[in-house]
Design a protein around this motif. Structure first.
Motif, PDB file in Angstrom:
ATOM      1  N   GLU A   1     -47.330  22.748 -39.952  1.00 27.66           N
ATOM      2  CA  GLU A   1     -47.793  21.538 -40.629  1.00 27.66           C
ATOM      3  C   GLU A   1     -48.892  20.798 -39.871  1.00 27.66           C
ATOM      4  OE1 GLU A   1     -46.901  20.389 -43.551  1.00 27.66           O
ATOM      5  OE2 GLU A   1     -45.363  21.899 -43.994  1.00 27.66           O
ATOM      6  N   ASP A   2     -49.114  21.155 -38.614  1.00 29.00           N
ATOM      7  CA  ASP A   2     -50.007  20.348 -37.769  1.00 29.00           C
ATOM      8  C   ASP A   2     -51.487  20.670 -37.934  1.00 29.00           C
ATOM      9  OD1 ASP A   2     -47.764  19.131 -36.725  1.00 29.00           O
ATOM     10  OD2 ASP A   2     -47.588  20.565 -35.064  1.00 29.00           O
ATOM     11  N   PHE A   3     -51.810  21.672 -38.745  1.00 32.13           N
ATOM     12  CA  PHE A   3     -53.202  22.100 -38.836  1.00 32.13           C
ATOM     13  C   PHE A   3     -53.893  21.493 -40.054  1.00 32.13           C
ATOM     14  CE2 PHE A   3     -51.157  25.251 -36.206  1.00 32.13           C
ATOM     15  CZ  PHE A   3     -52.088  25.451 -35.202  1.00 32.13           C
ATOM     16  N   LYS A   4     -55.123  21.078 -39.821  1.00 30.18           N
ATOM     17  CA  LYS A   4     -55.919  20.522 -40.904  1.00 30.18           C
ATOM     18  C   LYS A   4     -56.637  21.655 -41.640  1.00 30.18           C
ATOM     19  CE  LYS A   4     -56.755  16.195 -38.422  1.00 30.18           C
ATOM     20  NZ  LYS A   4     -57.789  15.287 -37.867  1.00 30.18           N
ATOM     21  N   VAL A   5     -56.946  21.410 -42.905  1.00 25.20           N
ATOM     22  CA  VAL A   5     -57.602  22.411 -43.756  1.00 25.20           C
ATOM     23  C   VAL A   5     -58.775  21.746 -44.468  1.00 25.20           C
ATOM     24  CG1 VAL A   5     -57.326  23.973 -45.717  1.00 25.20           C
ATOM     25  CG2 VAL A   5     -55.433  23.648 -44.118  1.00 25.20           C
ATOM     26  N   ARG A   6     -59.872  22.501 -44.607  1.00 24.59           N
ATOM     27  CA  ARG A   6     -60.994  21.988 -45.394  1.00 24.59           C
ATOM     28  C   ARG A   6     -61.644  23.134 -46.156  1.00 24.59           C
ATOM     29  NH1 ARG A   6     -65.971  20.748 -41.097  1.00 24.59           N
ATOM     30  NH2 ARG A   6     -66.512  22.942 -40.679  1.00 24.59           N
ATOM     31  N   PHE A   7     -62.250  22.799 -47.294  1.00 34.19           N
ATOM     32  CA  PHE A   7     -63.006  23.768 -48.095  1.00 34.19           C
ATOM     33  C   PHE A   7     -64.481  23.398 -48.043  1.00 34.19           C
ATOM     34  CE2 PHE A   7     -58.777  24.201 -49.754  1.00 34.19           C
ATOM     35  CZ  PHE A   7     -58.668  25.529 -50.135  1.00 34.19           C
ATOM     36  N   ARG A   8     -65.338  24.419 -47.915  1.00 36.84           N
ATOM     37  CA  ARG A   8     -66.789  24.221 -47.919  1.00 36.84           C
ATOM     38  C   ARG A   8     -67.402  25.060 -49.034  1.00 36.84           C
ATOM     39  NH1 ARG A   8     -68.840  26.903 -44.434  1.00 36.84           N
ATOM     40  NH2 ARG A   8     -67.050  27.869 -43.394  1.00 36.84           N
ATOM     41  N   PRO A   9     -68.369  24.526 -49.766  1.00 34.21           N
ATOM     42  CA  PRO A   9     -69.032  25.332 -50.804  1.00 34.21           C
ATOM     43  C   PRO A   9     -69.680  26.568 -50.187  1.00 34.21           C
ATOM     44  CG  PRO A   9     -69.592  23.015 -51.025  1.00 34.21           C
ATOM     45  CD  PRO A   9     -68.873  23.144 -49.717  1.00 34.21           C
ATOM     46  N   SER A  10     -69.650  27.682 -50.905  1.00 36.71           N
ATOM     47  CA  SER A  10     -70.232  28.921 -50.413  1.00 36.71           C
ATOM     48  C   SER A  10     -70.716  29.733 -51.608  1.00 36.71           C
ATOM     49  CB  SER A  10     -69.195  29.702 -49.595  1.00 36.71           C
ATOM     50  OG  SER A  10     -69.789  30.834 -48.991  1.00 36.71           O
ATOM     51  N   TYR A  11     -71.094  30.981 -51.351  1.00 34.97           N
ATOM     52  CA  TYR A  11     -71.555  31.866 -52.433  1.00 34.97           C
ATOM     53  C   TYR A  11     -71.001  33.264 -52.232  1.00 34.97           C
ATOM     54  CZ  TYR A  11     -74.402  35.216 -54.931  1.00 34.97           C
ATOM     55  OH  TYR A  11     -74.796  36.272 -55.711  1.00 34.97           O
ATOM     56  N   PHE A  12     -70.421  33.823 -53.290  1.00 31.53           N
ATOM     57  CA  PHE A  12     -70.028  35.232 -53.361  1.00 31.53           C
ATOM     58  C   PHE A  12     -70.412  35.732 -54.749  1.00 31.53           C
ATOM     59  CE2 PHE A  12     -66.837  33.142 -50.618  1.00 31.53           C
ATOM     60  CZ  PHE A  12     -67.144  33.772 -49.418  1.00 31.53           C
ATOM     61  N   PRO A  13     -70.910  36.952 -54.868  1.00 31.67           N
ATOM     62  CA  PRO A  13     -71.348  37.451 -56.179  1.00 31.67           C
ATOM     63  C   PRO A  13     -70.234  37.490 -57.225  1.00 31.67           C
ATOM     64  CG  PRO A  13     -72.157  38.861 -54.405  1.00 31.67           C
ATOM     65  CD  PRO A  13     -71.164  37.926 -53.795  1.00 31.67           C
ATOM     66  N   PHE A  14     -68.984  37.638 -56.785  1.00 37.75           N
ATOM     67  CA  PHE A  14     -67.890  37.871 -57.728  1.00 37.75           C
ATOM     68  C   PHE A  14     -67.069  36.620 -58.033  1.00 37.75           C
ATOM     69  CE2 PHE A  14     -67.433  39.764 -53.526  1.00 37.75           C
ATOM     70  CZ  PHE A  14     -66.478  38.935 -52.936  1.00 37.75           C
ATOM     71  N   THR A  15     -67.421  35.465 -57.439  1.00 39.02           N
ATOM     72  CA  THR A  15     -66.720  34.218 -57.751  1.00 39.02           C
ATOM     73  C   THR A  15     -67.727  33.103 -58.007  1.00 39.02           C
ATOM     74  OG1 THR A  15     -66.534  33.730 -55.378  1.00 39.02           O
ATOM     75  CG2 THR A  15     -64.629  34.760 -56.444  1.00 39.02           C
ATOM     76  N   GLU A  16     -67.345  32.174 -58.885  1.00 40.76           N
ATOM     77  CA  GLU A  16     -68.206  31.025 -59.194  1.00 40.76           C
ATOM     78  C   GLU A  16     -67.336  29.930 -59.846  1.00 40.76           C
ATOM     79  OE1 GLU A  16     -71.074  28.420 -59.339  1.00 40.76           O
ATOM     80  OE2 GLU A  16     -71.341  30.381 -58.384  1.00 40.76           O
TER      81      GLU A  16
END
Length: 345
Positions: free
Chosen positions: A240-255
């Motif tokens: 539980e002690d770890f922080k999480v973050r999402f960053r915008p990125s690019y992959f051909p197979f996801t959008e």
């Protein structure tokens, strides 16, 4: 002459004793072996005159019988002594110890990842490591000019016009394509396996490594579902002690696409060479499945949506066990592997 030899050797045989098996074996070779004394006497017997053959034949057979009986008697007595020694063995004494083996750290983490997603309803799917262009690239929305198609990134087995290329798979996303082609939604699966890329081997990269990719396709699947699934995964794996973050990125197979970071397990976010002094380490890529990929696999993108993610098991293991050199996983150094012995129980 022959009679004198027989008399001499008869006395030797009657007087012979042996305390060890190798002494008895020397006796057997001397008298009963293929090049032994008895064999030699039978060769001499061929030169004896016809009128003496009957007499010497009987004597020679008795001599041979004497040697065989003496050999068998001593062999039996030596065997009885061995059995007696075994009978005197204290069976209450502890047995010889043996060293317990250990599981490979990649296997430990791979199994833990699988267990976490199984509890969320994901099944395990597998596919071939040698793939064609369609399943490895084209169906996943890779344009023909994409850098991943270049020989510097991919180990091609057969390089053709593009569509008939055969290569070692560069990701386990090809298993997602096979699953969607051969079934009907909903899909909820993870795809663990080995992948290959033509990269220079270093502490942070290798020409082969291991991935776990995931796919969830159903009606009304959202990016929120993706984020909550991956939040849960990180909390289960690291605590539980770890922080999480999402960053915008690019992959051909996801959008849309994103990369997921966690606070560095080594410096706890303070900054070190592992996280390049940012306090964050990227552990996976993810996103919503591109509608083109769904259509390529025969799935109605207007009815179904889905998310996909992929992570390198080596990176996850590095952070979990604080292992700084990727090469340790494939060198099979016993000193390294022994550190994971306690995990086999």
């Amino acid at each position: 002459m022959m009679q004198e030899q027989i008399d001499k050797y008869t006395s030797e045989i009657k007087a012979f004793t042996a305390a060890k098996a190798d002494e008895l074996e020397a006796f057997r070779i001397k008298f009963l072996g293929t090049k032994g004394i008895i064999k030699d006497l039978f060769e001499q017997f061929k030169t004896v005159g016809a009128e003496e053959k009957r007499t010497f034949g009987k004597v020679l057979n008795q001599f041979k019988q004497l040697a065989e009986e003496r050999y068998n008697d001593i062999k039996e007595s030596l065997g009885a002594g061995t059995q007696a020694a075994k009978a005197d063995t204290d069976l209450t004494l502890p047995g010889d110890g043996f060293e317990i083996g250990s599981r490979h750290p990649l296997s430990l983490v791979r199994n833990e990842i699988i267990d976490i997603f199984k509890r969320l309803g994901f099944v395990v799917a597998e596919g071939p490591e040698i793939e064609d262009d369609w399943h490895n690239f084209s169906a996943l929305n890779f344009p023909e000019e994409h850098p991943a198609r270049d020989m510097q990134d991919t180990f091609f087995i057969r390089k053709g016009d593009g569509n008939d290329d055969i290569a070692l798979r560069t990701h386990t996303s090809s298993v997602q394509v096979r699953m969607m082609e051969n079934g009907k939604p909903p899909f909820r699966a993870i795809m663990p396996g080995r992948v290959y890329r033509n990269e220079a081997i270093s502490a942070r990269a290798h020409c082969f490594f291991h991935q776990v990719e995931g796919l969830y396709v159903d009606e009304n699947v959202s990016f929120s579902d993706l984020k909550q699934t991956l939040y849960h995964f990180v909390k289960e794996l690291y605590g539980e002690d770890f922080k999480v973050r999402f960053r915008p990125s690019y992959f051909p197979f996801t959008e849309p696409s994103a990369e997921m970071d966690i606070s560095c397990t080594i410096c706890k976010g303070a900054g070190c060479n592992m996280c390049k002094y940012t306090g964050w380490v990227e552990i996976l890529g993810c996103g919503m499945v591109d509608p083109n990929v769904l259509e390529n696999c025969g799935i109605d993108s207007k009815k179904y949506t889905g998310f996909a993610f992929g992570m390198g098991i080596e990176r996850i293991t590095n952070l979990k066990y604080v292992i700084r050199d990727l090469r340790l996983f494939s060198e099979n150094d016993v000193r390294f592997l022994k550190q994971f012995q306690t995990d086999i129980i």
